[in-house]
Design a protein around this motif. Structure first.
Motif, PDB file in Angstrom:
ATOM      1  N   UNK A  42      -1.664  -1.925   1.458  1.00 41.41           N
ATOM      2  CA  UNK A  42      -2.147  -1.148   2.350  1.00 41.41           C
ATOM      3  C   UNK A  42      -2.088   0.010   2.855  1.00 41.41           C
ATOM      4  N   UNK A  43      -0.552   0.291   2.137  1.00 41.35           N
ATOM      5  CA  UNK A  43       0.442   1.517   2.943  1.00 41.35           C
ATOM      6  C   UNK A  43      -0.292   2.317   1.470  1.00 41.35           C
ATOM      7  N   UNK A  44      -0.089   2.287  -0.081  1.00 45.85           N
ATOM      8  CA  UNK A  44      -0.361   2.943  -1.070  1.00 45.85           C
ATOM      9  C   UNK A  44      -1.879   3.192  -0.743  1.00 45.85           C
ATOM     10  N   UNK A  45      -2.905   2.367   0.088  1.00 43.33           N
ATOM     11  CA  UNK A  45      -4.149   2.490   0.023  1.00 43.33           C
ATOM     12  C   UNK A  45      -4.607   3.470   0.571  1.00 43.33           C
ATOM     13  N   UNK A  46      -3.687   3.929   1.858  1.00 44.68           N
ATOM     14  CA  UNK A  46      -3.741   4.649   2.782  1.00 44.68           C
ATOM     15  C   UNK A  46      -3.324   6.318   2.254  1.00 44.68           C
ATOM     16  N   UNK A  47      -1.801   6.095   1.580  1.00 43.71           N
ATOM     17  CA  UNK A  47      -1.476   7.453   1.019  1.00 43.71           C
ATOM     18  C   UNK A  47      -2.372   7.997   0.078  1.00 43.71           C
ATOM     19  N   UNK A  48      -4.045   7.292  -0.591  1.00 43.84           N
ATOM     20  CA  UNK A  48      -4.901   7.890  -1.225  1.00 43.84           C
ATOM     21  C   UNK A  48      -4.196   8.931  -2.177  1.00 43.84           C
ATOM     22  N   UNK A  49      -2.878   7.700  -3.242  1.00 48.28           N
ATOM     23  CA  UNK A  49      -2.908   8.895  -4.099  1.00 48.28           C
ATOM     24  C   UNK A  49      -2.804   9.301  -5.699  1.00 48.28           C
ATOM     25  N   UNK A  50      -3.053  10.682  -5.625  1.00 46.74           N
ATOM     26  CA  UNK A  50      -3.458  11.492  -7.471  1.00 46.74           C
ATOM     27  C   UNK A  50      -2.002  11.272  -8.379  1.00 46.74           C
ATOM     28  N   UNK A  51      -2.481  10.844  -9.491  1.00 44.65           N
ATOM     29  CA  UNK A  51      -1.694  10.700 -10.576  1.00 44.65           C
ATOM     30  C   UNK A  51      -0.569  13.010 -10.170  1.00 44.65           C
ATOM     31  N   UNK A  52       1.025  12.706 -10.191  1.00 40.99           N
ATOM     32  CA  UNK A  52       1.465  13.557 -10.333  1.00 40.99           C
ATOM     33  C   UNK A  52       1.771  13.910  -9.328  1.00 40.99           C
ATOM     34  N   UNK A  53       1.175  13.425  -7.943  1.00 39.27           N
ATOM     35  CA  UNK A  53       1.488  13.834  -6.376  1.00 39.27           C
ATOM     36  C   UNK A  53       2.933  13.919  -6.348  1.00 39.27           C
ATOM     37  N   UNK A  54       3.159  14.783  -5.296  1.00 38.13           N
ATOM     38  CA  UNK A  54       5.016  14.282  -5.111  1.00 38.13           C
ATOM     39  C   UNK A  54       4.746  13.612  -3.413  1.00 38.13           C
ATOM     40  N   UNK A  55       5.498  12.472  -3.372  1.00 37.51           N
ATOM     41  CA  UNK A  55       5.587  11.706  -2.037  1.00 37.51           C
ATOM     42  C   UNK A  55       7.359  11.795  -1.763  1.00 37.51           C
ATOM     43  N   UNK A  56       7.781  12.663  -0.258  1.00 37.15           N
ATOM     44  CA  UNK A  56       8.498  11.769   0.495  1.00 37.15           C
ATOM     45  C   UNK A  56       8.613  10.211   1.113  1.00 37.15           C
ATOM     46  N   UNK A  57       9.559   9.538   0.727  1.00 32.00           N
ATOM     47  CA  UNK A  57       9.744   8.327   2.159  1.00 32.00           C
ATOM     48  C   UNK A  57      10.829   8.991   2.212  1.00 32.00           C
ATOM     49  N   UNK A  58      10.980   8.336   3.321  1.00 32.64           N
ATOM     50  CA  UNK A  58      12.165   9.017   4.748  1.00 32.64           C
ATOM     51  C   UNK A  58      12.373   6.941   5.445  1.00 32.64           C
ATOM     52  N   UNK A  59      13.431   6.444   3.870  1.00 31.21           N
ATOM     53  CA  UNK A  59      13.963   5.794   5.021  1.00 31.21           C
ATOM     54  C   UNK A  59      13.474   4.971   4.193  1.00 31.21           C
ATOM     55  N   UNK A  60      14.163   4.260   2.669  1.00 32.74           N
ATOM     56  CA  UNK A  60      13.561   4.253   1.707  1.00 32.74           C
ATOM     57  C   UNK A  60      13.746   2.719   1.550  1.00 32.74           C
ATOM     58  N   UNK A  61      14.829   1.412   2.531  1.00 30.92           N
ATOM     59  CA  UNK A  61      14.812   0.085   2.026  1.00 30.92           C
ATOM     60  C   UNK A  61      15.331   0.174   0.822  1.00 30.92           C
ATOM     61  N   UNK A  62      15.171  -0.861   0.340  1.00 32.28           N
ATOM     62  CA  UNK A  62      15.930  -1.353  -1.273  1.00 32.28           C
ATOM     63  C   UNK A  62      14.996  -1.209  -2.707  1.00 32.28           C
TER      64      UNK A  62
END
Length: 412
Positions: free
Chosen positions: A165-185
């Motif tokens: 569900x979260x990745x679907x909301x991000x609407x990612x395309x190959x090569x996009x740069x993503x910052x994750x704040x609070x990465x867990x495990x």
């Protein structure tokens, strides 16, 4: 016992509380209608006063220390369930109302989360042995609200659905740069990398970062994910997407603007962010004293009014808001069941007092999502009004595409 009896008599309106005092005398409060009957025993007369003055904290501490015990088949869950269905009358009691006003006046002091203090507070909880978390989380070590399509979903399926569900909301395309704040495990970082993104993941827990790095290497994705041991305020960069799951609850009321400002600073002009956090559907409040002292020091669950006031001040577009009402109740229900089933293994890692502390914590937060004001929200934020697709249909389309592309698990 007189003051405590007066308090219990005034707020136990549903169900029944039966209390054995330190001399063995039995006191009953409530009619027993429309709720469970719970029997407890008090072993220290000092509890009469402390439970009257601060029942939320004193009950938790007494249960931890064994000076408050359950009798005749009652459990910690039953005890807190009875309190949760009588929450409104308890809050209306003059002493309790005054206590809550005092807590609220101190909340900015309690949540003075400087960078170093925030790191210390996060490590208090997240640098516990990963072996503990493995006992009650699923294999991906997802320690945030899952996404249940029905109450009967397994925890494994619900956490997998959350990531999708979260990745679907991000609407990612190959090569996009993503910052994750609070990465867990590392589970979400791995999923985003599998979708073709280049991920930078921030975390202040050395224990979590070490495990996340190892998991990423095992997945063959270490060239696509970078884990940094940094607070969000120590980092700078520009990204197509920013995502933060289960992190904003640790920011503190006085730092919401700094948090959302950092999200905006790290977004490219056409980028957007997905923020997943616990929230409350009531006006601004405080963190319960037991949770604040023993579980999440410095933490605070914000009201939506506080969140939106901050995004308004910073000029961020709230492009979408989704409220998940019972999903975290189901999640913690499953965590608590697993935790209780592994009690002896938890005790071997720590001790009986730790087991009781965590049992009280899990029961309390589970019921907060069932009878209290807690829920989870997911926001999509951007600097430009057209950064997010015009229709939210894209999320459903992406989810369906990802689900249909999954390889079925082979038997055997």
């Amino acid at each position: 016992m007189r003051l405590l009896s007066g308090l219990l008599r005034s707020f136990i309106k549903r169900g029944q509380m039966r209390v054995y005092d330190v001399k063995g005398a039995l006191h009953s409060f409530g009619s027993g209608d429309d709720g469970p009957t719970v029997t407890i025993r008090l072993h220290d007369k000092k509890l009469y006063r402390s439970l009257f003055l601060n029942p939320e904290l004193a009950a938790g501490e007494a249960y931890m220390n064994g000076t408050l015990t359950m009798e005749q088949g009652s459990s910690c869950y039953d005890f807190l369930f009875l309190f949760s269905i009588n929450r409104a009358p308890l809050g209306a009691h003059p002493v309790q109302s005054l206590l809550r006003k005092g807590w609220k006046s101190l909340r900015r002091h309690q949540q003075k989360n400087s960078v170093e203090r925030a790191k210390k507070q996060a490590r208090h909880h997240y640098d516990l042995s990963t072996d503990l978390y493995r006992l009650f989380l699923e294999g991906g070590l997802n320690y945030s609200c899952a996404y249940y399509r029905s109450a009967d979903d397994t925890l494994e399926d619900a956490q997998e659905a959350k990531l999708t569900h979260l990745v679907a909301k991000l609407d990612l395309k190959p090569g996009m740069r993503v910052l994750e704040i609070g990465g867990g495990w590392g589970s979400l970082a791995i999923r985003m990398a599998q979708a073709g993104a280049k991920v930078t993941s921030l975390n202040v827990s050395p224990e979590q970062v070490n495990i996340a790095k190892q998991r990423t290497i095992e997945a063959g994705l270490d060239d696509r994910v970078e884990f940094l041991l940094k607070d969000y305020r120590e980092f700078e960069g520009k990204f197509d997407r920013v995502i933060s799951v289960g992190m904003m609850e640790h920011v503190g009321i006085g730092h919401l603007d700094a948090y959302f400002a950092k999200v905006g600073e790290c977004l490219s002009d056409n980028g957007f962010a997905v923020i997943h956090s616990i929230g409350r559907m009531t006006p601004p409040g405080t963190t319960g004293p037991f949770i604040r002292k023993y579980i999440f020091p410095g933490g605070y669950v914000p009201a939506l009014s506080e969140v939106f006031a901050s995004t308004e001040r910073l000029g961020l577009w709230v492009c979408d808001a989704e409220v998940l009402r019972l999903h975290y109740y189901y999640t913690i229900r499953d965590w608590r069941g697993r935790f209780e089933a592994r009690h002896e293994e938890v005790k071997a890692l720590y001790d009986e007092k730790f087991c009781r502390m965590w049992e009280f914590y899990l029961c309390a937060v589970e019921l907060g999502f069932l009878h209290g004001s807690n829920m989870v929200f997911q926001l999509m934020l951007s600097k430009e009004r057209d950064a997010v697709p015009l229709l939210r249909d894209f999320t459903v389309d992406n989810e369906r595409a990802m689900n249909s592309a999954k390889t079925p698990v082979q038997a055997g």
